[in-house]
Design an enzyme around this catalytic site. Structure first.
Site, PDB file in Angstrom:
ATOM      1  N   CYS A 150      -1.383   8.975   3.249  1.00 14.11           N
ATOM      2  CA  CYS A 150      -0.906   8.378   2.048  1.00 14.11           C
ATOM      3  C   CYS A 150      -2.770   8.472   1.592  1.00 14.11           C
ATOM      4  O   CYS A 150      -2.615   8.162   0.072  1.00 14.11           O
ATOM      5  CB  CYS A 150      -0.818   6.789   2.143  1.00 14.11           C
ATOM      6  SG  CYS A 150      -1.793   5.818   3.239  1.00 14.11           S
ATOM      7  N   GLU A 196       0.828  -1.276   0.119  1.00  8.67           N
ATOM      8  CA  GLU A 196      -0.022  -0.079  -0.074  1.00  8.67           C
ATOM      9  C   GLU A 196       0.993   1.189   0.088  1.00  8.67           C
ATOM     10  O   GLU A 196       1.698   1.302   1.057  1.00  8.67           O
ATOM     11  CB  GLU A 196      -0.833  -0.156   1.367  1.00  8.67           C
ATOM     12  CG  GLU A 196      -1.836   1.105   1.224  1.00  8.67           C
ATOM     13  CD  GLU A 196      -1.521   2.205   2.202  1.00  8.67           C
ATOM     14  OE1 GLU A 196      -1.330   3.333   1.585  1.00  8.67           O
ATOM     15  OE2 GLU A 196      -1.588   2.076   3.356  1.00  8.67           O
TER      16      GLU A 196
END
Length: 709
Positions: free
Chosen positions: A303, A264
């Protein structure tokens, strides 16, 4: 200020003991993000990583394997409760990373919340076992003696979890929780700048005394050869930069050795404003609030933060002005330990330099500075004084205007800090395809927000961008107050995204548990699959009480008279026949108000291609079935709490008869209660043996019959 030699080295936790390197080992200094003061040294020089992996595979696997999924899920709940009591300690440490109290809440309380959620879902949605059956049985032979199904069992190695600097607690716990429920030992490798907070959390977890030996290890410092120690038995979950993810993916043990790899990574997430959301609408206000919040929470070091603000060209400057006004009104930059500070420092001076360099590159590529500055901002110190000269990693929020919305720089460069860019799009005859095209230029993102109150606009945008995103938040006046927000994934749902976002999944409810398990196709006889899975399969042996004409064994005890201590998979009951009369059907129709023509109008029913004429209500048959199988006297069966997978297969006309066979299919004792759940396989047959209906009956049954013994 203390010298570096007087600073503690952040320890690792390996083989159930704390470890620090020898004196004189090469180490990296870590500084308080707000003051620049050296607060720790980080080194893993001399750490035996091979021994750590072996310890997880041996001791960790053994100790976790002594528990079932429910046992491990219950320990997660206990751990979450314990960490709640230690959260203030973690908040104090978190402040040294530059995080405000709200930032720390997202990281620390968010991580603890994952433990609670996964614990609950594990106990509700998984069997109390270590073999998990997935999906229905496939009958592979005409006589049913050869069948197949899928099972999940835990992988036999370790889960290595490489985490980013921005969420040292949440990032760790959201990976640890599903691995723990699956029964897979964890080796945590936090990022160096904030690894001291991860160490504090691990220390609290160890001191809880809750975790089995070998279930959690911590590597503080570089672990460059850790992947060299892994093989196909193991798994790596990575959160961080796309470039580092690529390096790890290309490691021989990942590329060729079969190590499972989940990534990720940072992505250029977008927020899209619909053309209906003009200034003055609730959607416009919610959009502005979301964009400003995502720029400043964790100083934009997320993120999931919004990097591209995609808006209709007619309101582009209104959006810029509104975001700027909100930032000007709401943002107070400074040491998070000072009252009134709403945005803290970036995690390190190195991170500050990287973000400023990225912004300079964007300005050189055509971005225009619409709000903020790259100069050192005025900051509030811990003592409350305001100063323009600080040692910390402070930065003003920066909002860029992009006259050319298609500029490659805005869709490829990321400043991992309080930075966002505004891009304009045009609608053409109600077509939002230009906004879709701009969002897709991010080459795969974790999350996007679509802000509109127009269902047609929402449909166009969502169907257009869904394949490019792991999550989409639909924001409008109805959920603006209740929504968890653009940047807040929840542990109930999958987190991750395609392409640049890493191409993986994590934090996905029971799906995240399955990532740590191997799916295996199992083929064999019903008896063998029953023995291996702990779930009864049609055709397997059973002990039947009830009517001898239909398999009942004289003297066999009705299964409803058995507590969990006595009940066994395959214990069954077979009823006799009960005939259905036309008067029964009419009475049920009148009593319930279900006057559907197939039950009341002979001519209309006869024209129906599915029925031979008037037929009995399906729910009448299910009700009668309960009367046929229930043992009425008080006993260990406490309650019926539902049916699952009900299917009606053969219609029953007046004059037909039905009977029921009930078999104990799955037994799930509850770890914390004096009762458990029993799933019964129920089959209704008619007088000719044809299957009328199939379903599962769910009951709550005492572990030991104490109430009515």
């Amino acid at each position: 200020m203390e010298t570096a030699t007087a600073i503690q080295t952040v320890p690792s936790y390996i083989r159930d003991a704390w470890w620090t390197p020898a004196d004189g080992a090469a180490a990296t200094e870590v500084r308080d993000a707000s003051t620049g003061e050296v607060i720790a040294r980080v080194s893993a020089e001399g750490l035996d990583l091979a021994a750590a992996v072996d310890h997880g595979r041996s001791v960790g696997q053994t100790e976790l394997g002594r528990l079932t999924t429910h046992g491990r899920a219950l320990l997660l709940r206990d751990l979450a409760q314990y960490l709640n009591g230690r959260s203030e300690e973690l908040y104090a440490v978190s402040a040294q990373t530059g995080a405000t109290r709200i930032d720390s809440m997202v990281d620390i309380d968010g991580g603890i919340g994952v433990l609670f959620t996964l614990s609950s879902k594990g106990r509700r949605e998984l069997p109390n076992a270590n073999v998990i059956v997935e999906g229905p049985v496939e009958v592979l032979s005409k006589d049913g003696s050869f069948i197949g199904e899928h099972i999940h069992t835990r992988i036999p190695g370790v889960a290595v979890q490489v985490n980013a600097f921005n969420f040292p607690v949440w990032g760790m716990l959201e990976k640890f929780a599903p691995a723990f429920i699956a029964g897979v030992p964890t080796i945590v490798k936090p990022a160096t700048p904030t690894g001291f907070l991860a160490e504090a959390a691990v220390r609290a977890m160890v001191e809880s005394g809750i975790l089995p030996d070998g279930s959690l290890q911590l590597v503080s410092g570089p672990a460059r050869d850790l992947l060299d120690r892994l093989d196909y038995r193991d798994m790596v979950s990575f959160t961080g930069s796309a470039s580092t993810a690529t390096l790890l993916r290309n490691h021989p043990n990942v590329a060729h050795g079969g190590v499972r790899f989940m990534a990720e990574t940072d992505s250029l997430n977008a927020a899209i404003l619909g053309p209906d959301a003009v200034p003055g609408t609730p959607e416009f206000d919610a959009f502005i609030k979301s964009a400003a919040t995502e720029m400043t929470v964790k100083a934009g070091q997320k993120c999931t933060a919004i990097r591209r603000v995609i808006v209709p060209n007619p309101v582009r400057h209104a959006v810029i002005d509104a975001i700027g006004a909100r930032l000007r009104e709401r943002v107070v930059i400074g040491d998070p330990r000072a009252d009134g500070v709403t945005m803290g420092a970036l995690a390190s001076l190195e991170q500050l330099a990287d973000v400023r360099a990225a912004v300079r590159a964007m300005l050189a590529a055509g971005g225009e500075l619409a709000y903020g500055t790259l100069d050192a901002p005025a900051v509030t110190r811990a003592d409350g004084e305001v100063s323009g000269v600080e040692q910390g990693a402070f930065m003003s929020p920066v909002l860029l205007n992009w006259p050319d919305s298609g500029s490659p720089a805005v869709h490829t460069l990321e400043a991992f800090g309080p930075v966002a860019g505004v891009l304009g799009y045009d609608m053409h005859d109600g077509d939002a395809s230009e906004a879709v095209r701009l969002a897709a230029l991010g080459a795969g993102s974790l999350v996007a927000t679509v802000c509109t109150n127009d269902p047609e606009v929402a449909r166009q945008l969502v169907t257009g961008i869904a394949a490019h995103h792991g999550r989409i938040l639909l924001l409008n006046r109805e959920d603006a107050r209740s929504s968890t927000g653009h940047g807040a994934p929840v542990p109930h749902l999958v987190h991750g995204g395609p392409g640049r976002a890493g191409g993986g999944e994590e934090l996905g409810g029971i799906r995240s548990v399955w990532h740590h398990m191997q799916r295996t196709a199992l083929q064999g006889s019903p008896n063998m699959l029953t023995a291996l899975t702990g779930e009864w399969h049609t055709g397997a042996d059973r002990v039947i009480a009830g009517d001898p004409e239909f398999g009942g064994v004289p003297g066999a005890v009705h299964p409803f008279r058995k507590s969990l201590a006595e009940l066994r998979i395959g214990d069954a009951f077979a009823s006799g026949l009960r005939q259905v009369e036309l008067a029964d059907i009419s009475a049920f129709a009148e009593g319930t108000g279900d006057l559907f023509y197939a039950h009341t109008d002979a001519d209309a029913a006869a024209r129906n291609p599915f029925f031979p004429g008037i037929v009995a209500h399906g729910y009448l048959l299910v009700s009668w079935a309960a009367g046929l199988f229930v043992e009425p006297a008080p006993g260990p069966v406490l309650a019926n709490y539902g049916l699952e997978s009900l299917r009606f297969l053969t219609p029953v006309a007046a004059g037909d008869s039905i009977r029921v066979t009930l078999t104990a299919k799955r037994i799930t004792p509850r770890v914390t209660d004096d009762y458990g759940e029993v799933c019964w396989d129920a089959v209704l047959n008619n007088q000719d043996g044809a299957t009328v209906a199939t379903y599962d009956v769910l009951t709550l049954v005492e572990k030991v019959d104490t109430l009515y013994a």
